[in-house]
Design a protein around this motif. Sequence first.
Motif, PDB file in Angstrom:
ATOM      1  N   GLU A  23       0.740  -1.215   0.069  1.00 17.29           N
ATOM      2  CA  GLU A  23      -0.042   0.044   0.000  1.00 17.29           C
ATOM      3  C   GLU A  23       0.942   1.239  -0.058  1.00 17.29           C
ATOM      4  OE1 GLU A  23      -2.302  -0.633   3.328  1.00 17.29           O
ATOM      5  OE2 GLU A  23      -3.704  -2.172   2.360  1.00 17.29           O
ATOM      6  N   ALA A  26       2.495   1.631  -3.346  1.00 15.78           N
ATOM      7  CA  ALA A  26       1.413   2.195  -4.513  1.00 15.78           C
ATOM      8  C   ALA A  26       1.279   3.755  -4.082  1.00 15.78           C
ATOM      9  CB  ALA A  26      -0.110   1.438  -4.064  1.00 15.78           C
ATOM     10  N   ARG A  31       5.231   0.731  -9.867  1.00 16.24           N
ATOM     11  CA  ARG A  31       4.056  -0.293 -10.403  1.00 16.24           C
ATOM     12  C   ARG A  31       4.450  -1.566  -9.874  1.00 16.24           C
ATOM     13  NH1 ARG A  31       6.352  -0.147 -16.369  1.00 16.24           N
ATOM     14  NH2 ARG A  31       4.463  -1.604 -16.617  1.00 16.24           N
ATOM     15  N   LEU A  32       3.321  -2.122  -9.396  1.00 13.03           N
ATOM     16  CA  LEU A  32       3.700  -3.564  -8.451  1.00 13.03           C
ATOM     17  C   LEU A  32       3.011  -4.756  -8.869  1.00 13.03           C
ATOM     18  CD1 LEU A  32       2.431  -1.140  -5.314  1.00 13.03           C
ATOM     19  CD2 LEU A  32       4.637  -2.222  -5.623  1.00 13.03           C
ATOM     20  N   VAL A  49      -4.740  -1.793  -4.713  1.00 10.78           N
ATOM     21  CA  VAL A  49      -3.936  -0.830  -5.023  1.00 10.78           C
ATOM     22  C   VAL A  49      -3.452  -1.072  -6.506  1.00 10.78           C
ATOM     23  CG1 VAL A  49      -2.800  -0.705  -2.709  1.00 10.78           C
ATOM     24  CG2 VAL A  49      -2.001  -2.124  -4.413  1.00 10.78           C
ATOM     25  N   ALA A  51      -2.582  -3.719  -8.199  1.00  9.12           N
ATOM     26  CA  ALA A  51      -1.247  -4.264  -8.197  1.00  9.12           C
ATOM     27  C   ALA A  51      -1.510  -5.712  -9.225  1.00  9.12           C
ATOM     28  CB  ALA A  51      -0.654  -4.658  -7.007  1.00  9.12           C
TER      29      ALA A  51
END
Length: 245
Positions: A23, A26, A31-32, A49, A51
């Motif tokens: 979190e 983000a 970029r997750l 988030v 992702a």
Amino acid sequence: MRLAGKRVLITGAAHGIGRATLELFAKEGARLVACDLEEGPLREAAEGVGALAIPMDVADPRSVEEGFGKALEALGGLDGVVHYAGITRDNFHWKMPLEDWEAVLRVNLTGSFLVARAASAAMRERNPGSIVLTASRVYLGNLGQANYAASKAGVVGLTRTLALELGRYGIRVNALAPGFIETRMTAKVPEKVREKAIQATPLGRVGEPIEVAYAALFLVSDESRFITGQVLFVDGGRSIGAAPA
């Protein structure tokens, strides 16, 4: 936006410190890719988030390889990997079944090796980056946690060695060493043990997942670009000794 545009994979992302890190990253523009063994909670955390959720068993070489492959396909590369996934099987060593010893070493230490190896391959081939592993204050020794302490001591040795091997590629490798943090894992600790831990901590309280997440943020960000091979304690001072009574 301290991670603006950075591509980061986080393991153990469904709960606790991993989710707090997801979190926070983000919010900081990363970029997750979120990875965890528990698919339901993982997808919930990732959707919150934006992702990409990739189920991963860090102790399984094929699962790690496939997970990193999907992450690279989606993001085009990785600038950071933060590895939290781990387990405990606590007991005094004379009561500890061999399978509990082996399970903790397999997930915590072998899993760290597999994740770091996959991260190294991705970064060496495409671009430098930051790998953050998770040790623990417990690697200094703790009653009833011979397997956990040994696994986390191994992570420290692994971190230092990888930092030596990967420095030439511009890849930094560091480890976090949390103390007593409010998570599902520590929620199982008996109240008497919990109170003793708090009393022995100079800051006199339990840590919060977000406080570890901010340390991970520093190590992945460019603010730590000349730091590698280090163990960063996030333990309220417990590693320097017990607080005076």
